[in-house]
Design an enzyme around this catalytic site. Structure first.
Site, PDB file in Angstrom:
ATOM      1  N   SER A   1      40.014  41.778  30.707  1.00 31.83           N
ATOM      2  CA  SER A   1      40.054  40.508  31.439  1.00 31.83           C
ATOM      3  C   SER A   1      41.391  39.806  31.262  1.00 31.83           C
ATOM      4  O   SER A   1      42.003  39.843  30.197  1.00 31.83           O
ATOM      5  CB  SER A   1      38.920  39.592  30.970  1.00 31.83           C
ATOM      6  OG  SER A   1      37.672  40.168  31.243  1.00 31.83           O
TER       7      SER A   1
ATOM      8  N   GLU B   1      26.063  40.124  38.286  1.00 29.79           N
ATOM      9  CA  GLU B   1      27.078  40.338  37.247  1.00 29.79           C
ATOM     10  C   GLU B   1      26.449  40.394  35.847  1.00 29.79           C
ATOM     11  O   GLU B   1      27.127  40.165  34.847  1.00 29.79           O
ATOM     12  CB  GLU B   1      28.127  39.236  37.330  1.00 29.79           C
ATOM     13  CG  GLU B   1      28.877  39.212  38.655  1.00 29.79           C
ATOM     14  CD  GLU B   1      29.821  38.034  38.780  1.00 29.79           C
ATOM     15  OE1 GLU B   1      30.916  38.110  38.198  1.00 29.79           O
ATOM     16  OE2 GLU B   1      29.453  37.045  39.427  1.00 29.79           O
TER      17      GLU B   1
ATOM     18  N   SER C   1      33.280  38.857  40.609  1.00 23.86           N
ATOM     19  CA  SER C   1      33.646  40.236  40.281  1.00 23.86           C
ATOM     20  C   SER C   1      33.811  41.094  41.536  1.00 23.86           C
ATOM     21  O   SER C   1      33.616  42.309  41.507  1.00 23.86           O
ATOM     22  CB  SER C   1      32.616  40.873  39.345  1.00 23.86           C
ATOM     23  OG  SER C   1      32.657  40.267  38.080  1.00 23.86           O
TER      24      SER C   1
END
Length: 359
Positions: free
Chosen positions: A317, A15, A183
């Site tokens: 987000s 990530e 993720s």
């Protein structure tokens, strides 16, 4: 005197790129009249690369990508030596995944006695490992989907036997997940035995331990919890998706989801979701922030899916959007609150360590 704020980003994680995006948002949100801001890039190989003092906002994420010809140990040592212990310092680890969100960096910061944003060593490590998270929540009777776990050495030793045992514990279709990844990286759905073999082989390219979880028919809602001793739950939100599964590509490449806040739940179910999210946060001893993801079935059955101790802070987000809808907190407000929580926790711990025991 201003506080020195060191923002760690990048890291030895799959990530890595997401961390850079999150860090850009955090760096641009920090009040530079209050903090001396020092970005610190961690390369994919693990070298720590100080950016220097940041005086202006970052225009392009590429500006934050640095390099170093020093070894990992030398670059880390140089960073530690650069911190003036006579000044007020704090670290914001904007790191996602392994070697950053899993308690490793938190342990380093504990050793050098610097306050840091987010969860501590234990909660970071537990929540990073999906299998350990599930086992602990199961011990506390927190409702979850049926699950099991396998390790790579078992798979390599006897594939067929491991597969048979696995299918005795869970029923197809299932989701196969690397135990330590975020993720949605390396996660896939399997509806047949052959697909399950393929999914397991894929997931084992990311981790040596996997969580195998039965599919839940329903929607996934997300709740962001912030705070230390008296944590608070945001409104819950959901993502309306183009794809059946919200994988890495859908999240960060296609951006194929539309946030809906509050989630489309009845009042009682919404209340229960927030209560279970808060209880999950407390059971796992979280501090600062975490996002709890929960399944809600058509019958309003609630099942905890997973918890993220450093949720994404990109423009898409959920964590900042949830708090904006909950109490109108701006992104800058949320960043400041997280820093305050970190200092509050540090002060509480150091006040105890300074108490002298007398006979």
């Amino acid at each position: 005197m201003k506080t020195n704020l060191y923002v760690l980003y990048g890291g030895r994680s799959i990530e890595h790129e997401i961390s850079i995006i999150s860090a850009t948002a955090v760096l641009n949100a920090v009040d530079k009249s209050k903090y001396n801001v020092y970005p610190v890039f961690i390369t994919k190989e693990g070298q720590w690369c100080p950016f220097g003092k940041l005086n202006n906002n970052i225009e392009k994420e590429k500006e934050l990508e640095l390099s170093s010809d020093k070894s990992i140990t030398q670059s880390m040592g140089d960073f530690i030596k650069s911190i003036d212990g006579n000044e007020k310092n704090i670290v914001f680890p904007v790191l996602h995944g392994n070697n950053g969100e899993d308690g490793t960096v938190q342990g380093l910061l504990e050793l050098i006695d610097i306050p840091y944003v987010g969860n501590e060593v234990l909660s970071s490590a537990l929540c990073m490992d999906k299998t350990m998270t599930s086992d602990i929540l199961n011990a506390h009777n927190i409702p979850q989907a049926r699950y099991t776990s396998i390790k790579k050495y078992q798979w390599d030793k006897d594939l067929e036997s491991t597969l048979d045992n696995l299918l005795n514990d869970v029923n197809l279709p299932v989701f196969v997940k690397p135990a330590n990844a975020g993720s949605s990286v390396g996660i896939s759905k399997a509806t047949t035995r052959d697909e399950l073999i393929d999914s397991i082989n894929l997931a084992f390219t990311y981790d040596v331990k996997l969580l195998i979880q039965e599919e839940v028919v329903g929607k996934e809602v997300e709740t962001c919890i912030i705070g230390n001793n008296y944590p608070k739950a945001s409104l819950s939100g959901e993502l309306e998706m183009e794809d059946a599964f919200y994988d890495y590509e859908a999240k960060y490449i296609k951006k194929a989801a539309v946030p809906v806040i509050p989630a489309k739940l009845d009042i009682e179910t919404s209340k229960r979701v927030r209560e279970i999210a808060l209880k999950t946060y407390e059971i796992l001893d979280c501090r600062g922030i975490a996002r709890v993801d929960i399944f809600v079935t058509p019958e309003n059955k609630i099942l905890v899916n997973e918890i993220n101790t450093m949720p994404g802070f990109t423009s898409i987000s959920m964590a900042p959007m949830l708090w904006q809808k909950t109490d109108e907190s701006s992104f800058k407000d949320l960043v400041e609150r997280l820093i305050d929580y970190a200092l509050e926790r540090y002060d509480e711990k150091t006040s105890i360590s300074k108490v002298k025991v007398t006979n």
